[in-house]
Structures are given as structure tokens and as C-alpha cells.
Design a protein around this motif. Sequence first.
Motif, PDB file in Angstrom:
ATOM      1  N   ARG A  75      31.670  33.522 -18.769  1.00  0.00           N
ATOM      2  CA  ARG A  75      32.481  33.961 -19.912  1.00  0.00           C
ATOM      3  C   ARG A  75      33.085  32.774 -20.653  1.00  0.00           C
ATOM      4  N   MET A  76      33.424  31.725 -19.903  1.00  0.00           N
ATOM      5  CA  MET A  76      33.998  30.532 -20.510  1.00  0.00           C
ATOM      6  C   MET A  76      33.005  29.900 -21.478  1.00  0.00           C
ATOM      7  N   LYS A  77      31.739  29.854 -21.093  1.00  0.00           N
ATOM      8  CA  LYS A  77      30.733  29.243 -21.960  1.00  0.00           C
ATOM      9  C   LYS A  77      30.488  30.065 -23.216  1.00  0.00           C
ATOM     10  N   LEU A  78      30.719  31.365 -23.141  1.00  0.00           N
ATOM     11  CA  LEU A  78      30.608  32.207 -24.333  1.00  0.00           C
ATOM     12  C   LEU A  78      31.835  32.039 -25.226  1.00  0.00           C
ATOM     13  N   LEU A  79      32.988  31.977 -24.595  1.00  0.00           N
ATOM     14  CA  LEU A  79      34.249  31.866 -25.326  1.00  0.00           C
ATOM     15  C   LEU A  79      34.453  30.474 -25.907  1.00  0.00           C
ATOM     16  N   HIS A  80      34.143  29.468 -25.112  1.00  0.00           N
ATOM     17  CA  HIS A  80      34.441  28.088 -25.481  1.00  0.00           C
ATOM     18  C   HIS A  80      33.268  27.192 -25.069  1.00  0.00           C
ATOM     19  N   PRO A  81      32.137  27.274 -25.783  1.00  0.00           N
ATOM     20  CA  PRO A  81      30.921  26.566 -25.382  1.00  0.00           C
ATOM     21  C   PRO A  81      31.056  25.044 -25.359  1.00  0.00           C
ATOM     22  N   GLU A  82      32.033  24.503 -26.103  1.00  0.00           N
ATOM     23  CA  GLU A  82      32.192  23.044 -26.133  1.00  0.00           C
ATOM     24  C   GLU A  82      32.807  22.518 -24.829  1.00  0.00           C
TER      25      GLU A  82
ATOM     26  N   GLU B  60      31.453  34.212 -12.670  1.00  0.00           N
ATOM     27  CA  GLU B  60      31.642  35.059 -13.851  1.00  0.00           C
ATOM     28  C   GLU B  60      32.582  34.394 -14.851  1.00  0.00           C
ATOM     29  N   THR B  61      33.603  33.711 -14.345  1.00  0.00           N
ATOM     30  CA  THR B  61      34.530  33.018 -15.251  1.00  0.00           C
ATOM     31  C   THR B  61      33.796  31.922 -16.020  1.00  0.00           C
ATOM     32  N   THR B  62      32.918  31.203 -15.329  1.00  0.00           N
ATOM     33  CA  THR B  62      32.127  30.163 -15.997  1.00  0.00           C
ATOM     34  C   THR B  62      31.248  30.760 -17.076  1.00  0.00           C
TER      35      THR B  62
ATOM     36  N   VAL C 177      26.104  29.612 -10.420  1.00  0.00           N
ATOM     37  CA  VAL C 177      27.107  28.986 -11.284  1.00  0.00           C
ATOM     38  C   VAL C 177      26.474  27.909 -12.165  1.00  0.00           C
ATOM     39  N   ILE C 178      25.435  27.237 -11.665  1.00  0.00           N
ATOM     40  CA  ILE C 178      24.719  26.281 -12.507  1.00  0.00           C
ATOM     41  C   ILE C 178      24.018  27.023 -13.646  1.00  0.00           C
ATOM     42  N   GLU C 179      23.396  28.147 -13.306  1.00  0.00           N
ATOM     43  CA  GLU C 179      22.728  28.949 -14.332  1.00  0.00           C
ATOM     44  C   GLU C 179      23.725  29.544 -15.319  1.00  0.00           C
ATOM     45  N   ALA C 180      24.954  29.781 -14.856  1.00  0.00           N
ATOM     46  CA  ALA C 180      26.000  30.327 -15.733  1.00  0.00           C
ATOM     47  C   ALA C 180      26.517  29.288 -16.717  1.00  0.00           C
ATOM     48  N   GLY C 181      26.237  28.007 -16.455  1.00  0.00           N
ATOM     49  CA  GLY C 181      26.622  26.980 -17.406  1.00  0.00           C
ATOM     50  C   GLY C 181      27.498  25.869 -16.872  1.00  0.00           C
TER      51      GLY C 181
END
Length: 222
Positions: free
Chosen positions: A78-85, A74-76, A103-107
Amino acid sequence: MRSGGDSMSEAIKVLLIDDHEMVRMGLVAFLSTEEDIEIVGEAGSGAEGLKIAEQTKPDIILMDLVMDGMDGIETTRRMKLLHPEGKVIVLTSFIDDEKVYPVIEAGAFSYLLKTARAPEIAQAIRQAHRGQPVLEAQVAGKIMSRFRQRNADEAPLHEQCTNRELEVLRLLGEGKSNQEIAEELYIGIKTVKTHVSNILSKLGVEDRTQAAIYAHRHGICK
């Protein structure tokens, strides 16, 4: 000169997220000796990590998977939404399916086990920063197996075609021209062209040659 990097480039900013303080201490102790890597923050939970990431904009996030509260998956996400770079490198002891795939699918960009040696982790950070993912061999094997299974489970693309389109595709595979197809099926040239256009779209191919190759590979031709 920066270790493992370009002497003129800025240090790679790394954020550590792990609820085990001893793990974080060990990583900091080693990575802080690498001149091209800068630890910009440590977090003992996913929620704390997201706050620090918002402030520091790290290039790389070393992420534990199993944490109290918000887990690494879940952190991953949200991290990709917050800070995609930022690129997430999972660093965990687990390689079971219910953690790897989500987690791979989460980004997550890379996936390492905590049995990795410190220099390997540092190198994975550099590779991720260059856009080169690093996957633990067992994880890579799982992903490839799942990919092959998905392909096997997916219906062939030509099953989207109508019966008439399949007839046209068969004749394309036999090398027939639009005029010959029209004469054999007793339809107009304009109708043939429409069918061919629909076939190319449904098969995801660029021209009638590729459609003909597809027809042969899938046994559509007589």
C-alpha cells in the motif's frame, strides 16, 4: 558538515514503522544523532504508518514485517501505491521464504535483519536514498537461488517458434542468406523475411547474427 552526506543537501526524511516501542526508541535515539537523517514520524502499526507517510512524504520507510493488524508486506504494497517515491527498507528478524519473496515483490527496496548494527542501518538508509539497495547476505542468496530456478523452469524461447520458423532459424545458424534459405525450403524471399522477423521477435534478439548465436547455443543447428 552533514555526517555521511553532502553539507548542502537536505536531510534524508525517515519514517519508522514497528509495533515494538522499544525498537522505535532505540532507532530514534541513534538515528537522531546523524546530521543527514531526520526522523519525520513513528508508527506502531501499518495503518498508522500509511497516514503519517501521506502527511510527511518520507524518503525512506524503515518497515517491520510482523505486526498486529496489517503486516509489513501489505503495508509495503500500500505504501508503494500511496507514496511510490519512498523507498522501503525492511528491518526484521525473519528471513523465511514466505516473508522474503512477498515483501520484495510488494516493492521493498532493501532488506536488513534487526541484528544489524546501528551504523549499518544508517548506512543502508544513505545507500537506499542514493538508489543503491542493501540486502542481507542470506536474503540475497535466497533471491538469486529463486531467480536461477525460475530461469531453469522457463521454457526456451525457441519453443514459441513454429516448425517452419525453426527450420529457418537452423539455416540462419548455418550462415545461410535469405536467398539460400528460400531455395532450400522452396519458399519465396518475402516469406523468408517474414519468418526471420517473427523469429527475432520471439527470441527477443535484434538481428540475424544474434539469432544465429542463439541457434548454436541451443543446439538447433546440425
